[in-house]
Design a protein around this motif. Structure first.
Motif, PDB file in Angstrom:
ATOM      1  N   ALA A 228     -22.417 -26.776 -16.517  1.00  0.00           N
ATOM      2  CA  ALA A 228     -21.265 -27.071 -15.416  1.00  0.00           C
ATOM      3  C   ALA A 228     -20.032 -26.058 -15.125  1.00  0.00           C
ATOM      4  O   ALA A 228     -20.314 -25.669 -14.051  1.00  0.00           O
ATOM      5  N   SER A 229     -20.461 -25.313 -16.626  1.00  0.00           N
ATOM      6  CA  SER A 229     -19.168 -24.450 -16.005  1.00  0.00           C
ATOM      7  C   SER A 229     -19.566 -23.690 -15.494  1.00  0.00           C
ATOM      8  O   SER A 229     -19.511 -22.611 -14.887  1.00  0.00           O
ATOM      9  N   ALA A 230     -21.140 -22.959 -15.713  1.00  0.00           N
ATOM     10  CA  ALA A 230     -22.113 -21.946 -15.173  1.00  0.00           C
ATOM     11  C   ALA A 230     -22.393 -22.413 -13.270  1.00  0.00           C
ATOM     12  O   ALA A 230     -22.048 -21.667 -12.324  1.00  0.00           O
ATOM     13  N   VAL A 231     -22.785 -24.161 -13.622  1.00  0.00           N
ATOM     14  CA  VAL A 231     -22.548 -24.493 -12.360  1.00  0.00           C
ATOM     15  C   VAL A 231     -21.254 -24.147 -11.273  1.00  0.00           C
ATOM     16  O   VAL A 231     -21.597 -23.539  -9.977  1.00  0.00           O
ATOM     17  N   LEU A 232     -20.445 -24.130 -12.195  1.00  0.00           N
ATOM     18  CA  LEU A 232     -18.926 -24.337 -11.565  1.00  0.00           C
ATOM     19  C   LEU A 232     -18.056 -23.457 -11.060  1.00  0.00           C
ATOM     20  O   LEU A 232     -17.825 -22.457 -10.495  1.00  0.00           O
ATOM     21  N   GLY A 233     -18.469 -22.060 -11.693  1.00  0.00           N
ATOM     22  CA  GLY A 233     -18.506 -21.089 -11.766  1.00  0.00           C
ATOM     23  C   GLY A 233     -18.495 -19.889 -10.598  1.00  0.00           C
ATOM     24  O   GLY A 233     -18.380 -19.205 -10.003  1.00  0.00           O
ATOM     25  N   LYS A 234     -20.093 -20.380 -10.493  1.00  0.00           N
ATOM     26  CA  LYS A 234     -21.059 -20.121  -8.952  1.00  0.00           C
ATOM     27  C   LYS A 234     -20.014 -20.740  -8.026  1.00  0.00           C
ATOM     28  O   LYS A 234     -20.301 -19.630  -7.193  1.00  0.00           O
ATOM     29  N   LEU A 235     -19.847 -21.216  -7.525  1.00  0.00           N
ATOM     30  CA  LEU A 235     -19.636 -22.474  -6.835  1.00  0.00           C
ATOM     31  C   LEU A 235     -18.527 -21.513  -6.347  1.00  0.00           C
ATOM     32  O   LEU A 235     -17.777 -21.412  -5.449  1.00  0.00           O
ATOM     33  N   LEU A 236     -17.598 -20.978  -7.531  1.00  0.00           N
ATOM     34  CA  LEU A 236     -15.538 -20.744  -7.522  1.00  0.00           C
ATOM     35  C   LEU A 236     -15.421 -19.815  -6.671  1.00  0.00           C
ATOM     36  O   LEU A 236     -15.245 -18.891  -5.795  1.00  0.00           O
ATOM     37  N   ALA A 237     -17.005 -18.970  -7.302  1.00  0.00           N
ATOM     38  CA  ALA A 237     -16.565 -17.351  -7.071  1.00  0.00           C
ATOM     39  C   ALA A 237     -17.220 -17.077  -5.245  1.00  0.00           C
ATOM     40  O   ALA A 237     -16.442 -16.499  -4.814  1.00  0.00           O
ATOM     41  N   ALA A 238     -18.206 -18.481  -5.345  1.00  0.00           N
ATOM     42  CA  ALA A 238     -18.891 -18.248  -3.284  1.00  0.00           C
ATOM     43  C   ALA A 238     -17.994 -18.621  -2.738  1.00  0.00           C
ATOM     44  O   ALA A 238     -17.456 -18.065  -1.846  1.00  0.00           O
ATOM     45  N   ILE A 239     -16.935 -19.426  -3.145  1.00  0.00           N
ATOM     46  CA  ILE A 239     -15.225 -20.058  -2.207  1.00  0.00           C
ATOM     47  C   ILE A 239     -14.843 -19.248  -2.653  1.00  0.00           C
ATOM     48  O   ILE A 239     -14.226 -18.666  -1.463  1.00  0.00           O
ATOM     49  N   THR A 240     -14.796 -18.133  -3.124  1.00  0.00           N
ATOM     50  CA  THR A 240     -12.934 -17.222  -3.196  1.00  0.00           C
ATOM     51  C   THR A 240     -13.281 -15.942  -2.780  1.00  0.00           C
ATOM     52  O   THR A 240     -12.988 -15.200  -2.174  1.00  0.00           O
ATOM     53  N   ALA A 241     -15.018 -16.068  -3.100  1.00  0.00           N
ATOM     54  CA  ALA A 241     -15.459 -14.585  -1.912  1.00  0.00           C
ATOM     55  C   ALA A 241     -14.970 -14.947  -0.275  1.00  0.00           C
ATOM     56  O   ALA A 241     -14.760 -13.824   0.304  1.00  0.00           O
ATOM     57  N   ASN A 242     -15.483 -16.183  -0.104  1.00  0.00           N
ATOM     58  CA  ASN A 242     -15.839 -16.400   1.147  1.00  0.00           C
ATOM     59  C   ASN A 242     -14.698 -16.692   2.156  1.00  0.00           C
ATOM     60  O   ASN A 242     -14.472 -16.576   3.737  1.00  0.00           O
ATOM     61  N   PHE A 243     -13.978 -17.727   1.180  1.00  0.00           N
ATOM     62  CA  PHE A 243     -12.690 -18.404   1.750  1.00  0.00           C
ATOM     63  C   PHE A 243     -10.504 -17.467   0.848  1.00  0.00           C
ATOM     64  O   PHE A 243     -10.587 -18.211   1.354  1.00  0.00           O
ATOM     65  N   SER A 244     -11.132 -16.086   0.480  1.00  0.00           N
ATOM     66  CA  SER A 244      -9.973 -15.487  -0.210  1.00  0.00           C
ATOM     67  C   SER A 244      -8.533 -15.624   1.392  1.00  0.00           C
ATOM     68  O   SER A 244      -7.650 -15.904   0.809  1.00  0.00           O
ATOM     69  N   TRP A 245      -9.740 -15.114   2.368  1.00  0.00           N
ATOM     70  CA  TRP A 245      -8.158 -15.572   3.729  1.00  0.00           C
ATOM     71  C   TRP A 245      -7.696 -16.616   3.827  1.00  0.00           C
ATOM     72  O   TRP A 245      -6.788 -16.666   4.238  1.00  0.00           O
ATOM     73  N   LEU A 246      -9.213 -17.707   3.353  1.00  0.00           N
ATOM     74  CA  LEU A 246      -8.458 -18.796   4.058  1.00  0.00           C
ATOM     75  C   LEU A 246      -7.002 -19.368   2.440  1.00  0.00           C
ATOM     76  O   LEU A 246      -5.817 -19.645   3.069  1.00  0.00           O
ATOM     77  N   TYR A 247      -7.030 -18.962   1.771  1.00  0.00           N
ATOM     78  CA  TYR A 247      -6.024 -19.127   0.700  1.00  0.00           C
ATOM     79  C   TYR A 247      -5.392 -18.587   0.668  1.00  0.00           C
ATOM     80  O   TYR A 247      -3.333 -18.517   0.634  1.00  0.00           O
ATOM     81  N   LEU A 248      -4.781 -17.327   1.496  1.00  0.00           N
ATOM     82  CA  LEU A 248      -3.581 -15.966   1.608  1.00  0.00           C
ATOM     83  C   LEU A 248      -3.435 -16.989   3.215  1.00  0.00           C
ATOM     84  O   LEU A 248      -1.754 -16.953   2.820  1.00  0.00           O
ATOM     85  N   LEU A 249      -3.630 -16.830   3.812  1.00  0.00           N
ATOM     86  CA  LEU A 249      -3.876 -17.083   5.191  1.00  0.00           C
ATOM     87  C   LEU A 249      -2.254 -18.514   5.034  1.00  0.00           C
ATOM     88  O   LEU A 249      -1.656 -18.832   5.470  1.00  0.00           O
ATOM     89  N   THR A 250      -3.154 -19.661   4.129  1.00  0.00           N
ATOM     90  CA  THR A 250      -2.382 -21.509   3.803  1.00  0.00           C
ATOM     91  C   THR A 250      -1.346 -20.613   2.991  1.00  0.00           C
ATOM     92  O   THR A 250      -0.547 -21.296   3.576  1.00  0.00           O
ATOM     93  N   GLY A 251      -1.153 -20.429   2.201  1.00  0.00           N
ATOM     94  CA  GLY A 251       0.157 -18.965   1.179  1.00  0.00           C
ATOM     95  C   GLY A 251       1.102 -19.072   1.750  1.00  0.00           C
ATOM     96  O   GLY A 251       2.080 -19.461   1.802  1.00  0.00           O
ATOM     97  N   ALA A 252       0.730 -18.438   3.148  1.00  0.00           N
ATOM     98  CA  ALA A 252       2.148 -16.749   3.825  1.00  0.00           C
ATOM     99  C   ALA A 252       2.051 -18.970   4.942  1.00  0.00           C
ATOM    100  O   ALA A 252       3.430 -18.009   5.113  1.00  0.00           O
TER     101      ALA A 252
END
Length: 552
Positions: A27-51
């Motif tokens: 599960a950690s391996a699968v979720l780790g890949k999913l998390l890496a994909a999310i943070t790589a493609n949606f970093s801008w979204l998280y930062l804009l949401t916070g600001a």
């Protein structure tokens, strides 16, 4: 009790947590890949949401919306200001800050942001400053994004359900009463349970190490279960007693112990060094506020923004459902401006105090070669590093047990708040003036303990951490929906009052200058006669219950 929400919530927790625990590596391996994909493609979204959350809170606090009172005309604040701020802070931070206050600056010292040189004087300044960013204005603004719409639904529009889904009614309408609303609430329950389960998984090893250091006992699974049992009794008692007699008391004790230890380290440690370092950090933070809030490192492609800032923003967003519900529930009788300024202000200052004093002390030990704190952190992890730092303080025989007590109470204040709010979500026809039944609160307290036992027994902590962070992505549109719902409600309920651009003083005293206004038209004697009492004090718009529409 709403059986659908209750059983669905229990089933969601079991179906998600059990596979993660039993098959943690896969599960950690699968979720780790999913998390890496999310943070790589949606970093801008998280930062804009916070600001975006921060700037929206600033605008809201200083607009006319800030005058809106979260309650009826006769409602007074349920808790004193000190109790209210203590409960808000302790629920929102918990034991996480005890884990990170000593060690986060050490991590940044060895891998500083924005290309600064590791273990340099410049890198040390940035290492001391960056936690102020990660634990400051933006996280607390994110927490308040759902808090204000939920409080508005509960205390202004008098909704009889304490759920995040019902704060979306202004946009989603009657659909929140159906499967869509239940789906939102089940996501909220999973998010809360995953978050507090992770907190337990982080905290038990730390306290186990502290107990082992004080008693000489070996850290075993049995010792960890004993510590978890004590924790369960503590927050189970608190949630049984309710807001006024349990959660409030634990929060007060928590703040007292925290202030005591912070002042102790400040006084016996390098006081002037700590104060100088924090002052420098604050200036560095203000100078670079916009830079660090929007830094994605797009050219060099470094991992620091993704590994730290994006991870933190996702973590705070994952906690917003619990905090939104809890802060809303304890804020009856406050104005929106009061909630924002105190929540963001005191929340940030409280966090900064931990990192300024404890983090500054850890950097002092490392930079002056008093102990090899970074080496201990790399070789043995956070619990061993915290113990090593505490042992450098005078009176260690007393510091360790007081710090251990703080850990117990800090986590308990988060867990009891979480169990209380999940019980509220599962309750039918529960207004903001009532508490969920006791047995339901205890059931969810035991469910939290069950998640903790599972994580500790099979080592599934990393998988649940990752899954909780991933839940933050769908929470972003939910935050947008509750915000739009709130704005639509306010415009509908207070449109004529908030739309007024000028204010009038109906009866100017003496010969002082008159202020033109469209609030009381010139020559309208009847309106002028009715207005003096209202004009004598600042406007606090309150929506009369009888004027509320039945549905959004």
């Amino acid at each position: 009790m709403d059986r659908t929400i209750f059983l669905g919530g229990i089933l969601t927790v079991v179906l998600v947590s059990l596979p993660l625990a039993l098959f943690s590596e896969a599960a950690s391996a699968v979720l780790g890949k999913l998390l890496a994909a999310i943070t790589a493609n949606f970093s801008w979204l998280y930062l804009l949401t916070g600001a975006g959350a921060f700037f929206f809170m600033v605008c809201l606090a200083f607009s006319r919306y800030g005058n809106i009172r979260l309650g009826r005309a006769e409602d007074e604040p349920e808790f004193s200001k000190f109790n209210w701020i203590a409960m808000l802070f302790c629920a929102g931070i918990g034991i996480s800050i005890v884990n990170w206050a000593f060690v986060e600056p050490l991590y940044f010292l060895n891998s500083p942001p924005l290309g600064h040189v590791a273990n340099s004087a410049d890198g040390a300044e940035w290492a001391a400053m960056y936690p102020m960013f990660h634990w400051g204005f933006v996280p607390w603004a994110l927490y308040l994004m759902p808090s204000i719409p939920i409080a508005y639904a509960l205390f202004v529009r008098q909704e009889n359900v304490v759920r995040l889904s019902h704060a979306c009614r202004g946009v989603l309408g009657r659909s929140v009463d159906g499967n869509l609303g239940r789906f939102i609430d089940m996501i909220v329950i999973f998010s809360i349970m995953g978050g507090v389960g992770t907190s337990l998984g982080l905290s038990v090893p730390l306290v186990s190490r502290l107990v082992s250091e004080m008693t000489g006992l070996t850290v075993t699974f049995g010792l960890q279960m004993g510590i978890l049992a004590v924790w369960t009794l503590l927050f189970g008692w608190s949630v049984w007693r309710g807001l006024g007699s349990g959660i409030k008391i634990l929060s007060d004790i928590n703040v007292g112990l925290a202030v005591l230890l912070l002042l102790f380290v400040l006084v016996v440690g390098p006081t002037v060094y700590i104060l100088n370092l924090w002052t420098n950090s604050f200036g560095l933070f203000m100078d670079n506020f916009f830079r660090i809030n929007f830094w994605t490192d797009p050219i060099e492609g470094g991992s620091f923004p993704r590994d730290w800032t994006v991870f933190y923003w996702a973590w705070w967003i994952a906690y917003t459902p619990m905090m939104g519900l809890f802060v809303a529930r304890i804020s009856r009788g406050r104005t929106i401006r009061e909630l924002i300024l105190n929540g963001v202000g005191w929340g940030s200052l409280g966090c900064w105090a931990f990192f300024a004093i404890w983090g500054g002390y850890a950097l002092h030990l490392e930079l002056n070669d008093i102990i090899p704190a970074s080496e201990i952190l790399a070789a043995e992890g956070t619990p061993a590093t915290v113990v090593a730092i505490l042992k450098t303080l005078p009176g260690g025989w007393l510091v360790l047990p007081v710090f251990t007590a703080l850990c117990f109470v800090f986590l308990a204040t988060t867990l009891d708040s979480s169990a209380y709010m999940v019980a509220s979500i599962c309750s039918k026809d529960l207004s903001g003036y009532e508490e969920p039944v006791r047995w339901l609160r205890v059931v969810w307290a035991l469910a939290i303990a069950f998640v903790g036992v599972g994580l500790l027994s099979v080592g599934g902590l990393e998988a649940v951490q990752l899954s909780t962070i991933i839940v933050a992505l769908p929470m972003i549109p939910v935050l947008v929906i509750v915000t739009l719902s709130f704005l639509r409600w306010v415009k509908r309920d207070f449109g004529s009052e908030i739309a007024a651009r000028e204010l009038v003083l109906p009866h100017p005293p003496g010969h002082q200058s008159r202020f033109r206004t469209d609030a009381v038209p010139a020559g309208d004697a009847a309106a002028a006669a009715a207005a003096p009492a209202a004009a004598a004090s600042p406007a606090r718009p309150v929506m009369p219950p009888q004027a509320l529409p039945a549905h959004g």
